[in-house]
Design an enzyme around this catalytic site. Structure first.
Site, PDB file in Angstrom:
ATOM      1  CD  GLN A  81       2.229  -4.510   0.252  1.00 30.24           C
ATOM      2  OE1 GLN A  81       1.711  -4.377  -0.844  1.00 30.24           O
ATOM      3  NE2 GLN A  81       3.087  -5.483   0.504  1.00 30.24           N
ATOM      4  CG  HIS A  82       6.809  -1.639   1.345  1.00 35.60           C
ATOM      5  ND1 HIS A  82       7.228  -2.942   1.356  1.00 35.60           N
ATOM      6  CD2 HIS A  82       6.252  -1.436   0.113  1.00 35.60           C
ATOM      7  CE1 HIS A  82       6.958  -3.507   0.195  1.00 35.60           C
ATOM      8  NE2 HIS A  82       6.348  -2.624  -0.572  1.00 35.60           N
ATOM      9  CG  ASP A 239      -1.676  -1.343  -0.101  1.00 31.39           C
ATOM     10  OD1 ASP A 239      -0.817  -2.235  -0.308  1.00 31.39           O
ATOM     11  OD2 ASP A 239      -1.439  -0.142  -0.294  1.00 31.39           O
TER      12      ASP A 239
END
Length: 481
Positions: A81-82, A239
């Site tokens: 992520q991110h 995830d």
């Protein structure tokens, strides 16, 4: 390999360190082929990776799967992520991606929170108070430090978006991963125009958010992957949302994941909005919510302590009052991006094994402190804690979580739950089922249950006390005379 009972699907986990691919029988959940290839991550002040190596790793992982991947009817990608992926007009990376564990955006994070109404306003609007992990803070950092990269950017993607787009040629994302950007509002389930304007990000650069169960596209003809043209491509997701699908989570079931990062989460029917910032109010991948707390320092940090001590990671000895906070990369929970590791209570008779156990205790403490905030009032707080991730197989991790939580601990035998969750999402496209129901049919949570033991309140309280007393040091405050 015996013949599959149903159509084959591919689930992918593109994580911080590697890309893994599973070819799964959609009827039974049996893994019929798998592959894995590593990534590299920069060292030093930042944490960056070239997105093109994720694609190369995906190609290599799928090639290891052989003909089974070519026979797949659908594919889905779960990803870290991110991460901020910036692309030019040709779809090539402008610069390496800024990863979730790059904490250089701490000043920008504080400024953004203040400039847009404070923590409570952010939580009510987006579901989360941004941390240095969030994509919006990385965009603000890039705008301040590399404005030429901003000017060259024609598309902004998350890691799983980048790979999905290379498969389909379509610019898409999903609500689960979008909810970790800081520019997607959980209150409206749409990009937030005011936040985007404030950070100078044109919404035209962002991908379309596809709905749960919607087809993101099909594999295009001009590619170099062992998929048939026209293979269905699911939306994919972040995830943690993918792992939640892989476990077939029902609301209220707690999960503790031990990987490069540590996370605790549970599916909820209620939209989270924690103004303290401890709990991120993420969306899940099938219409509900995934309140989650995340630490930056988990298995890698403890392994580093073991290496420094010259010990095997399992060579722990019962603690004797020493406290070790393994915040080697700064920390997200608690929010201490400038922190470093801290050791307190060292004595002449302290052993290496006790120091190693203290590092486990310090890593697990932060996760369990956040667990009560993650679970809503409908959660069963006596239910077994599902322990997943690479660390879940380690005896020292299992016993530390069991002792400090005071809960029974269940260890699913299924491996690669992010990739399995992606596979379940791909299977759902074919069957019309909720992907979580697919995973429950696959019985992915089956595994041993360790009985509860008395909670070690003394150790939890001691670590909390040291953390509180050491706050000025850990926050990077200037020393006073």
């Amino acid at each position: 390999m015996s013949a599959a009972e149903g159509p084959l699907v591919v689930g992918v986990d593109t994580s911080t360190q590697s890309t893994k691919a599973l070819v799964v029988d959609a009827s039974t959940g049996r893994v019929v082929a798998s592959g894995q290839a590593p990534h590299t991550v920069s060292a030093g002040a930042g944490r960056e990776s070239d997105p093109r190596q994720w694609w190369d790793a995906l190609c290599e992982a799928l090639s290891q799967c052989g003909d089974a991947a070519y026979e797949a009817a659908a594919v889905s990608i779960g990803g870290q992520q991110h991460g901020l992926v910036t692309l030019d007009g040709r779809g090539e990376p402008v610069r390496p991606a800024l990863l979730w564990n790059d904490v250089r955006s701490a000043p920008q994070t504080r400024r953004l929170i203040d400039e847009l109404g404070g923590p409570k306003a952010w939580a009510e609007r987006t579901g989360s108070v941004p941390s240095t992990s969030f994509t919006v803070t990385k965009w603000a950092w890039l705008a301040e430090h590399e404005p030429e990269a901003i000017r060259a950017t024609r598309a902004v993607r998350l890691p799983h978006d980048y790979l999905t787009e290379r498969l389909t040629g379509q610019d898409t994302t999903d609500r689960g991963d979008a909810s970790g950007t800081g520019w997607w509002a959980s209150a409206t389930e749409a990009y937030d125009d005011e936040i985007l304007a404030h950070v100078g990000l044109d919404p035209a650069l962002l991908p379309r958010v596809v709905r749960p169960g919607e087809i993101a596209g099909t594999v295009r003809d001009s590619h170099d992957l062992p998929f048939s043209k026209g293979t269905l491509v699911a939306p994919g997701t972040g995830d943690n949302a993918a792992a939640a699908l892989g476990l077939g989570l029902r609301p209220g079931t707690p999960v503790l994941s031990l990987g490069t990062s540590g996370t605790v989460y549970a599916v909820s029917k209620r939209r989270p909005a924690d103004p303290t910032g401890t709990v991120a109010g993420f969306a899940d991948a099938h219409g509900d919510w995934l309140p989650l707390a995340c630490t930056l320092n988990c298995t890698l940090a403890v392994d580093r302590v073991a290496a420094l001590l010259g010990l095997d990671r399992e060579a722990v000895e019962p603690s004797s009052g020493v406290t070790l906070l393994p915040y080697l990369d700064g920390e997200r929970t608690p929010a201490l991006p400038a922190a470093s590791g801290l050791l307190y209570g060292l004595r002449h008779d302290t052993t290496g094994g006790q120091l190693l156990q203290a590092s486990y205790d310090g890593a697990v403490h932060a996760l369990l402190e956040a667990l009560d905030l993650v679970l809503d009032e409908d959660a069963d707080r006596t239910a077994p804690l599902l322990l997943i991730g690479g660390g879940a197989r380690g005896r020292a991790w299992q016993e530390t979580v069991r002792r400090l939580s005071g809960r029974p601990v269940q260890i699913p035998e299924a491996k690669e739950l992010v990739a399995l969750g992606a596979a379940a999402q791909a299977a759902g496209l074919l069957t019309g089922e909720d992907p979580a129901a697919v995973a429950r049919r696959w019985n992915t949570t089956a595994g041993p249950v360790l009985d509860a033991v008395e909670r070690d309140e003394e150790t939890m309280a001691r670590i909390s006390g040291v953390l509180s007393d050491a706050a000025p040091l850990l926050e990077g405050a200037p020393r006073t005379r």
